[in-house]
Design an enzyme around this catalytic site. Sequence first.
Site, short mmCIF file in Angstrom:
data_model
loop_
_atom_site.label_atom_id
_atom_site.label_comp_id
_atom_site.label_asym_id
_atom_site.label_seq_id
_atom_site.Cartn_x
_atom_site.Cartn_y
_atom_site.Cartn_z
N VAL A 64 -12.04 1.04 -21.95
CA VAL A 64 -11.61 -0.36 -21.82
C VAL A 64 -10.11 -0.42 -21.63
O VAL A 64 -9.60 -1.13 -20.76
CB VAL A 64 -12.07 -1.20 -23.04
CG1 VAL A 64 -11.36 -2.55 -23.08
CG2 VAL A 64 -13.58 -1.38 -23.04
N ALA A 67 -9.15 0.58 -18.12
CA ALA A 67 -9.47 -0.48 -17.15
C ALA A 67 -8.56 -1.69 -17.31
O ALA A 67 -8.18 -2.31 -16.31
CB ALA A 67 -10.93 -0.90 -17.30
N GLU A 68 -8.22 -2.02 -18.53
CA GLU A 68 -7.43 -3.23 -18.78
C GLU A 68 -5.95 -3.05 -18.48
O GLU A 68 -5.32 -3.93 -17.89
CB GLU A 68 -7.59 -3.68 -20.24
CG GLU A 68 -8.97 -4.19 -20.59
CD GLU A 68 -9.27 -5.57 -20.00
OE1 GLU A 68 -8.34 -6.23 -19.49
OE2 GLU A 68 -10.43 -5.98 -20.05
N SER A 69 -5.37 -1.93 -18.91
CA SER A 69 -3.91 -1.80 -18.82
C SER A 69 -3.41 -0.44 -18.34
O SER A 69 -2.21 -0.26 -18.21
CB SER A 69 -3.30 -2.06 -20.20
OG SER A 69 -3.66 -1.00 -21.09
N TYR A 175 -15.75 -4.50 -13.06
CA TYR A 175 -15.17 -4.13 -14.36
C TYR A 175 -16.17 -3.34 -15.20
O TYR A 175 -15.85 -2.28 -15.73
CB TYR A 175 -14.73 -5.40 -15.10
CG TYR A 175 -14.21 -5.15 -16.49
CD1 TYR A 175 -12.89 -4.77 -16.69
CD2 TYR A 175 -15.04 -5.27 -17.60
CE1 TYR A 175 -12.40 -4.53 -17.96
CE2 TYR A 175 -14.56 -5.04 -18.87
CZ TYR A 175 -13.24 -4.67 -19.05
OH TYR A 175 -12.77 -4.42 -20.32
#
Length: 192
Positions: A64, A67-69, A175
């Site tokens: 996560v 993928a997020e940052s 995502y």
Amino acid sequence: MLRQKRNNKRTIVIAILLVCFSCGYFYTWKDALMREIAYPLQYDYMVRYYSYENHVHPALVAAVILAESKFREDASSKRGANGLMQIMPETGTWIAEQMGMKDFTPDKLRDVRTNVKMGTWYLAYLLKEFDGNQVLALAAYNAGRGHVDSWISKYGWKKDFSEIEKIPFSETREYVKVVLQNEEQYKKLYDF
């Protein structure tokens, strides 16, 4: 002429050996390169600690975050999400209330430890909310619980829903796919 043919054969053999050696050398370093370049694990201790504390696999938390940052602690989105796990201020306030954090302000989402702690708790919450279904939990992490609840109601999805292609938002579909692929790589590359 015979001598030249032998030299050519020797050169070819040496070239083949060098190629084989290089391939073998690369193969032995492949995982190290993958960990360094494609699937880093910064803040390893925090990821593991909060994952175990919240009963979430650390590979999923790392996936996560990637993928997020991409593990950039200063990451922020146009919509206002902040930190490694890209938590929206409103969601952060709700998470803080649920966790009993008395001194929370949205600025604290920029703190790595707070962000990973809250993001991991929220991921665990979503997994519980959707009976361990990673596809639904990740869709909710990305698109919001309200959207996923409405899709479940509208399309009659069951708790074992796994058809990622049926997720109505293309961004959320991609995502979920990316996070699940990342998770598999983290499981292969790290000792979780």
